[in-house]
Motif scaffolding. Structure first.
Motif, PDB file in Angstrom:
ATOM      1  N   VAL A 471     -63.987 -43.367  49.693  1.00 49.45           N
ATOM      2  CA  VAL A 471     -64.971 -42.737  48.817  1.00 49.45           C
ATOM      3  C   VAL A 471     -64.262 -41.927  47.736  1.00 49.45           C
ATOM      4  O   VAL A 471     -63.405 -41.084  48.037  1.00 49.45           O
ATOM      5  N   LEU A 472     -64.591 -42.191  46.452  1.00 43.91           N
ATOM      6  CA  LEU A 472     -64.007 -41.444  45.350  1.00 43.91           C
ATOM      7  C   LEU A 472     -64.601 -40.043  45.305  1.00 43.91           C
ATOM      8  O   LEU A 472     -65.811 -39.851  45.506  1.00 43.91           O
ATOM      9  N   VAL A 473     -63.769 -39.048  45.013  1.00 47.80           N
ATOM     10  CA  VAL A 473     -64.189 -37.646  44.976  1.00 47.80           C
ATOM     11  C   VAL A 473     -63.889 -37.073  43.597  1.00 47.80           C
ATOM     12  O   VAL A 473     -62.855 -37.398  42.997  1.00 47.80           O
ATOM     13  N   ASP A 474     -64.806 -36.188  43.129  1.00 45.66           N
ATOM     14  CA  ASP A 474     -64.670 -35.562  41.807  1.00 45.66           C
ATOM     15  C   ASP A 474     -64.596 -36.658  40.745  1.00 45.66           C
ATOM     16  O   ASP A 474     -63.584 -36.822  40.053  1.00 45.66           O
ATOM     17  N   THR A 475     -65.700 -37.375  40.590  1.00 48.43           N
ATOM     18  CA  THR A 475     -65.715 -38.597  39.786  1.00 48.43           C
ATOM     19  C   THR A 475     -66.209 -38.364  38.369  1.00 48.43           C
ATOM     20  O   THR A 475     -66.839 -37.351  38.057  1.00 48.43           O
ATOM     21  N   LEU A 476     -65.924 -39.363  37.530  1.00 49.19           N
ATOM     22  CA  LEU A 476     -66.386 -39.367  36.150  1.00 49.19           C
ATOM     23  C   LEU A 476     -66.703 -40.804  35.772  1.00 49.19           C
ATOM     24  O   LEU A 476     -65.910 -41.718  36.034  1.00 49.19           O
ATOM     25  N   LEU A 477     -67.872 -41.015  35.154  1.00 48.79           N
ATOM     26  CA  LEU A 477     -68.238 -42.330  34.625  1.00 48.79           C
ATOM     27  C   LEU A 477     -67.836 -42.362  33.160  1.00 48.79           C
ATOM     28  O   LEU A 477     -68.311 -41.569  32.352  1.00 48.79           O
ATOM     29  N   VAL A 478     -66.976 -43.293  32.772  1.00 43.25           N
ATOM     30  CA  VAL A 478     -66.421 -43.301  31.428  1.00 43.25           C
ATOM     31  C   VAL A 478     -66.413 -44.732  30.885  1.00 43.25           C
ATOM     32  O   VAL A 478     -66.277 -45.700  31.645  1.00 43.25           O
ATOM     33  N   ASN A 501     -68.944 -48.336  40.941  1.00 45.58           N
ATOM     34  CA  ASN A 501     -69.204 -47.810  42.278  1.00 45.58           C
ATOM     35  C   ASN A 501     -68.297 -46.627  42.594  1.00 45.58           C
ATOM     36  O   ASN A 501     -67.154 -46.553  42.133  1.00 45.58           O
ATOM     37  N   THR A 502     -68.808 -45.721  43.437  1.00 49.46           N
ATOM     38  CA  THR A 502     -68.000 -44.575  43.887  1.00 49.46           C
ATOM     39  C   THR A 502     -67.476 -44.780  45.300  1.00 49.46           C
ATOM     40  O   THR A 502     -66.628 -44.013  45.761  1.00 49.46           O
ATOM     41  N   THR A 503     -67.981 -45.785  45.983  1.00 48.73           N
ATOM     42  CA  THR A 503     -67.473 -46.139  47.314  1.00 48.73           C
ATOM     43  C   THR A 503     -66.803 -47.505  47.224  1.00 48.73           C
ATOM     44  O   THR A 503     -67.420 -48.491  46.792  1.00 48.73           O
ATOM     45  N   CYS A 504     -65.536 -47.538  47.612  1.00 43.85           N
ATOM     46  CA  CYS A 504     -64.738 -48.761  47.473  1.00 43.85           C
ATOM     47  C   CYS A 504     -64.719 -49.544  48.772  1.00 43.85           C
ATOM     48  O   CYS A 504     -65.189 -49.088  49.816  1.00 43.85           O
ATOM     49  N   THR A 505     -64.141 -50.721  48.724  1.00 43.05           N
ATOM     50  CA  THR A 505     -63.780 -51.494  49.910  1.00 43.05           C
ATOM     51  C   THR A 505     -62.262 -51.431  50.056  1.00 43.05           C
ATOM     52  O   THR A 505     -61.545 -50.982  49.153  1.00 43.05           O
ATOM     53  N   GLU A 506     -61.751 -51.897  51.196  1.00 46.00           N
ATOM     54  CA  GLU A 506     -60.300 -51.962  51.378  1.00 46.00           C
ATOM     55  C   GLU A 506     -59.665 -52.815  50.284  1.00 46.00           C
ATOM     56  O   GLU A 506     -58.552 -52.563  49.836  1.00 46.00           O
TER      57      GLU A 506
END
Length: 782
Positions: A471-478, A501-506
């Motif tokens: 899970v990405l933390v402290d995100t920004l959409l750019v 997405n803010t949640t990735c896969t392996e």
């Protein structure tokens, strides 16, 4: 001498005496004197009564000088170089380590070699070292420590000479993969008609259809690819290796070999494994890559570089038939009278045809002219010039809030303008046509005359400063164009999932490492181990570190192991990282079937010697055809060194091996050492660990280097040596000699000339010659 008698004086073995023949102090010579009556005398020539004969024998001695000649029994190539050395000429005695025979007890003789301090002396050597043996020209380079003479091939003989004015002759021309699944005739040998330049099969001949059963049995045979047993061909094919039920690797023979070589071949066909530096080799460990570039860019073709011709038809305009033929045609076509008129064609159209009424599915709009080439926009699918010219570019874009963007500060650019000033439009925005508003504007990241590379500026990506697992933390959409343009503003953001997405896969977790002209570099979600454990079915990484630690080269130098699948610490096969410089790609080889150390992989590659290189296959085939039957007994079995000993492991050392340096072989720094450290690198007929089929090989770089001058080494073309140089990020390199004689190294798949080497047995004599190209030493073989 009485008028009615004649005499001859020879050595005891029948050799005639000659002026300036060398008689060494302390030697004892036995002579034969034969006296007989002349057969053309008359009775009155004879004495009236008996007469006594007083025989006398005088020898005039002079101090040995450059006029001296050896007796025939002493006219060996070994003595040619020894005499040159003894007289203070262009030869030296080699004083380093050496072993030319697998039987070390035979390696007792001094080694002499040509040596030149300057180009003048170098040229002089090449007019002293020419040899004719087996109806071919050779050059004498050095003696062997068994008393033999090491020669390098120098082409076919013409008029008993070895001049550099000789033309082309028959020889090999590359290794190619070829489909052979037809009913062709094959032969164990061939004959060549040098007048008509035609080949025909000889030896044992058979007609065979290539398949999985017959194919392996046809390796080593020749074919014209004809169904006629007695047919001829201008190109012959030697079956080098079996690939599958339809295909083989073949060596092509034709009439195009330069005079000083017997053809051109790759050293090996591939270069993606260290294995391929071998004259023979074992297991293949091909490279693989991970960590790469997120290619968020596309390309748009602008212009193509095409030929002009005075016989082409041109026009001011074109038509497109959108109803039936779907082809372009010229309107009122015309020709230009000469190439001087090409400049007038800018802004015109052509179909590049000599047919006035020709129609085609594409047409060319000529935007610029350079000599006899046009830079043209190729129109297809009914598109017209107005679809591409002009193009609007701008410095920035504004989001209109309705899914569209407006390009600001616009400039209208024609295709001709693009040809002249394409670099001015780098980092500009465009809709790709004459519009200034569109839903997906383009941001240009790279430009050339021919095309531009761009990012779809409307696309966005989520980036995060940290992560909690996946899970990405402290995100920004750019927007991607903003991320690309102003990457320094986003230095704290390290992670992405490749999209919004803010949640990735392996598989799609990425750590951004930098930016380039087609996107961003990233590391995928790997763990890195210091070693591995094998439990019989799978590998497990030991002391694994996470993705964040990989870019510290000190870490990677002790953590070389990865599982190929992202996020795994256990895998059925494991990767060993041997090269990574801190940016772009990581390169690794795969270990499987229980192999846990890279040292075992290197041993598998360099010591097994189970497969011929393409070079060895070609050299062996040449020897078998030209030398084996009639001249093999005159050639000694010497060592041909393919020194694969390693000077520096660098990234191939799992314990502190720096991955930003290459695997370097012993001759990475060129030496003059004629020893060959490893048993498996000493290629010889009598060495079961590095077995040669025939007594022939290639010169090593050390042998070439002791000559000391480019003029001695040079030939009419680049030619291969047997010495490896290094294995880089993804490429195997061996040494060769440039056309000017300087030393060079290149990828093993390069197509260079072949000058094989043989060694003549001790005590072979030459019957005539002085070593010049006009009058080579001729080796006695009767």
């Amino acid at each position: 001498q009485l008028a009615y008698l004649k005499y001859t004086i020879t050595y005891a073995d029948g050799e005639e005496l000659a002026k300036y023949q060398e008689l060494n102090a302390g030697d004892t010579c036995t002579f034969k004197i034969r006296i007989e009556f002349r057969d053309d005398i008359q009775a009155e020539d004879l004495p009236a009564g008996g007469a006594s004969l007083n025989l006398g024998f005088d020898v005039s001695y002079v101090r040995a000088d450059s006029n001296r000649i050896r007796r025939l029994a002493e006219r060996t190539l070994y003595n040619v170089l020894k005499d040159e050395y003894d007289s203070g000429g262009l030869a030296r005695k080699y004083n380093g380590e050496h072993q030319d025979s697998m039987d070390a007890s035979l390696s007792t003789k001094d080694i002499y070699h040509w040596y030149a301090d300057n180009d003048t002396d170098g040229t002089a050597v090449t007019n002293k070292n020419n040899v004719i043996f087996a109806n071919h020209c050779w050059q004498l380079f050095r003696t062997t420590d068994t008393g033999g003479a090491k020669l390098i091939y120098n082409g076919e003989v013409e008029n008993n000479q070895c001049l550099d004015t000789r033309g082309n002759h028959v020889g090999y021309n590359l290794c190619k993969t070829m489909t052979l699944n037809s009913n062709y005739w094959y032969g164990t040998d061939y004959t060549y008609d040098s007048i008509n330049h035609k080949f025909s099969l000889s030896g044992t001949k058979e007609q065979v259809t290539w398949n999985a059963t017959t194919g392996p049995e046809l390796v080593g045979k020749y074919t014209c690819k004809l169904s006629n047993a007695v047919g001829t061909c201008s190109t012959l094919y030697y079956v080098e290796s079996y690939i599958d039920s339809t295909d083989a690797d073949v060596l092509e023979l034709n009439y195009n070999s330069n005079y000083s070589t017997f053809g051109r071949l790759q050293y090996n066909k591939d270069d993606n494994s260290p294995t391929y530096v071998g004259y023979m080799y074992g297991d293949i460990y091909p490279n693989s890559t991970t960590i790469g570039t997120a290619s968020d860019t596309l390309t748009q073709t602008m212009l193509q570089n095409l030929p002009l011709a005075t016989y082409f038809w041109y026009s001011d305009s074109i038509n497109y038939d959108s109803l039936s033929t779907f082809q372009y045609s010229l309107v009122n076509p015309y020709k230009v009278s000469s190439s001087n008129d090409y400049g007038s064609l800018v802004g015109k159209y052509t179909l590049s045809s000599s047919n006035e009424n020709y129609t085609y599915t594409s047409a060319q709009y000529i935007a610029a002219i350079n000599n006899d080439r046009m830079y043209a926009k190729v129109l297809t699918n009914g598109n017209l010039l107005s679809d591409f010219d002009p193009i609007v570019f701008g410095n920035s874009i504004t989001d209109n809030g309705d899914g569209t963007y407006t390009i600001n500060n616009t400039t209208s650019v024609s295709l001709s303008d693009w040809y002249l000033d394409y670099s001015n439009y780098l980092h500009k925005y465009t809709c790709g046509d004459s519009a200034s508003t569109c839903s997906n504007p383009r941001y240009l990241t790279k430009t050339s005359i021919y095309e531009y590379t761009y990012i779809n500026a409307g696309e966005k990506i989520t980036i995060g400063k940290t992560r909690n697992g996946l899970v990405l933390v402290d995100t920004l959409l750019v927007r991607k164009d903003e991320l690309f343009k102003n990457s320094s503003n986003y230095g704290e953001y390290k992670y992405a999932c490749s999209g919004v997405n803010t949640t990735c896969t392996e598989n799609n977790l990425r750590m951004i490492t930098g930016f380039n002209d087609i996107g961003y570099d990233y590391a995928p979600n790997h763990y890195y181990g210091s070693s591995v454990i094998w439990d019989g079915t799978k590998y497990t990484l030991v002391d694994a570190i996470e993705i964040e630690n990989y870019n510290n080269l000190d870490n990677i130098s002790t953590h070389h192991f990865i599982c190929p699948n992202y996020g795994d610490i256990s895998c059925s096969k494991v990767g060993y990282i041997y090269y990574y410089s801190g940016s772009r790609k990581i390169y690794y080889i795969s270990l499987e079937n229980g192999i846990t150390t890279v040292s075992q992989a290197l041993e598998d590659m360099f010591t097994k010697n189970t497969t011929n290189s393409k070079m060895k296959s070609g050299v062996d085939a040449w020897y078998k055809h030209y030398l084996f039957e009639n001249y093999d007994d005159y050639i000694e079995d010497t060592i041909y060194c393919n020194d694969r000993s390693i000077r520096s492991l660098n990234g191939w050392n799992p314990n502190g091996g720096r991955t930003n340096s290459f695997l370097q072989f012993n001759e990475y720094t060129i030496t003059n050492n004629l020893s060959c450290p490893n048993l498996t690198d000493r290629f010889s007929v009598s060495n079961s660990s590095a077995h040669l089929t025939f007594k022939i090989g290639l010169m090593s770089i050390s042998e070439i280097n002791i000559l000391n001058n480019n003029n001695v080494r040079k030939a009419s073309e680049y030619y291969w040596l047997s010495s490896p140089y290094y294995y880089g990020a993804y490429d195997a390199m061996n040494y060769n000699v440039r056309q000017n004689g300087s030393l060079n190294r290149d990828w093993v798949f390069y197509e260079y000339r072949v000058r094989p080497s043989i060694s003549l047995k001790p005590n072979l004599i030459y019957t005539s010659g002085d070593g010049s190209t006009e009058n080579p030493y001729v080796i006695y073989t009767e």
